[in-house]
Design an enzyme around this catalytic site. Structure first.
Site, PDB file in Angstrom:
ATOM      1  N   LYS A  52     -59.821 -37.507 -47.366  1.00 41.54           N
ATOM      2  CA  LYS A  52     -61.040 -38.107 -46.914  1.00 41.54           C
ATOM      3  C   LYS A  52     -61.979 -38.397 -47.928  1.00 41.54           C
ATOM      4  O   LYS A  52     -62.533 -39.591 -47.812  1.00 41.54           O
ATOM      5  CB  LYS A  52     -61.626 -36.810 -46.132  1.00 41.54           C
ATOM      6  N   GLN A  96     -64.696 -27.926 -44.078  1.00 45.35           N
ATOM      7  CA  GLN A  96     -63.223 -27.936 -43.714  1.00 45.35           C
ATOM      8  C   GLN A  96     -62.779 -26.589 -43.099  1.00 45.35           C
ATOM      9  O   GLN A  96     -62.964 -25.933 -43.503  1.00 45.35           O
ATOM     10  CB  GLN A  96     -62.512 -28.432 -44.933  1.00 45.35           C
ATOM     11  N   ASP A 119     -68.346 -34.460 -37.857  1.00 52.23           N
ATOM     12  CA  ASP A 119     -67.238 -33.862 -37.327  1.00 52.23           C
ATOM     13  C   ASP A 119     -67.330 -33.675 -35.757  1.00 52.23           C
ATOM     14  O   ASP A 119     -66.249 -33.569 -35.002  1.00 52.23           O
ATOM     15  CB  ASP A 119     -66.928 -32.458 -37.963  1.00 52.23           C
TER      16      ASP A 119
END
Ligand code: NDP
Length: 289
Positions: A52, A96, A119
């Site tokens: 990412k 994460q 997200d």
């Protein structure tokens, strides 16, 4: 099977995002800025976050990696989330997953400000998705919708079967496919570990999405000839021919399906790269709002 190339599509989207960044800079706006919090040393999580951050560099975004110890207490982690919420320089950020067992992941995800939740995991964004309102959509199902769109796959009126009901893949996938939109307008069956007669259901699927987390779970006899098969799974299995002794594989028995009619996404190179592209797209949108 015709291959749906997620890697090439992801790179094409990243080129489009890069152009949008160049236009932003030319008009005096700043670079979009994505931050990622990573807790502990899980090698898979480190690899995902690394991809990412690298993608941010490719499209001209700023990025910040917040690396925290495996032993961090929940309250400290919440403070780190608050700091990113308050930081005006950061447009969006992710935490994460998975987090260590001693941390309540849901509490942490709910602490992320919905406007920075690129997200799309905050209940406000999940609620907006379920109501068909604009908001950040989880990157993996959004990436699958984008693949169907860019490959011109007709979805209207089709039977889509989603195996998996997680909050990050299966559930939002089901919602997106059933929306009155294009791609969308599917009749969707969502399956899970308690589903009976799974094979009979999957064999009636025009579009089959496998988001299970079990290597080669979907076998050729579960697939209707001509179906579009989207493999979300990322599983590491032993492979003595590889230097590492392992390789990545999906939830679908790709080799067994490859001679059938239809479309299929490979693993790696299918849904995974699209997830990154859609995260960048969400960050660009966050910067623009
Ligand atoms: P979860 O473990 O949260 O969910 C798995 C789902 O599969 C559950 O709903 C479970 O049912 C269902 N399931 C398990 N066994 C069976 C079975 N025998 N029959 C039918 N359904 C079953 O996983 P995620 O949704 O987070 O991820 C799924 C896979 O996708 C993983 O391999 C993950 O690594 C990968 N992934 C890939 C991404 C990408 O970018 N490519 C992004 C996110 C995930 P139940 O609810 O009943 O337990």
């Amino acid at each position: 099977m015709q291959i749906i190339d997620g890697k090439a599509t992801s790179l094409a989207i990243q080129d489009e995002i890069k152009e949008a960044v160049t236009e932003r800079l030319a008009s005096g706006s700043k670079k979009p800025h994505l931050a990622a919090i990573i807790v502990g040393d899980n090698p898979a999580s480190r690899a995902y976050v690394g991809h990412k951050i690298k993608a941010c560099e490719r499209v001209g975004f700023e990025s910040t990696l917040v690396e925290l110890s495996e032993n961090i207490q929940e309250e400290q982690l919440l403070q780190e989330v608050e700091a990113l919420n308050a930081n005006q320089a950061i447009d969006g950020f992710i935490v994460q997953l998975p987090l260590p067992d001693h941390i309540d992941s849901q509490r942490v995800l709910e602490a992320v400000h919905p406007d920075k939740d690129v997200d799309g995991f905050h209940p406000i964004n999940a609620g907006k998705l379920s109501l068909g309102l604009p908001g950040f959509q989880p990157a993996t199902p959004a990436g699958i919708i984008e693949l169907l769109k860019r490959y011109g796959i007709e979805t209207s009126g089709k039977h889509a079967v989603v195996i998996g009901r997680s909050a990050i893949v299966g559930t939002p996938m089901t919602l997106l496919l059933s929306r009155n939109a294009n791609p969308g307008n599917c009749t969707v069956t969502m399956c899970h570990s308690r589903t009976q007669n799974l094979q009979a259901i999957t064999r009636s699927a025009d579009i089959l999405i496998a988001a299970i987390g079990r290597p080669h779970f979907v076998t050729a006899d579960m697939v209707k000839p001509g179906a579009v098969v989207i493999d979300v799974g990322i599983n590491r299995i032993p492979d003595a021919t590889k230097k590492s002794g392992t390789r990545l594989t999906g939830d679908v028995d790709y080799d067994a399906l490859s001679n059938m009619d239809g479309h299929i996404t490979p693993v790696p190179g299918g849904v995974g790269p699209m997830t990154i592209a859609m995260l960048l797209k969400n960050t660009l949108d966050a910067a623009a709002s």
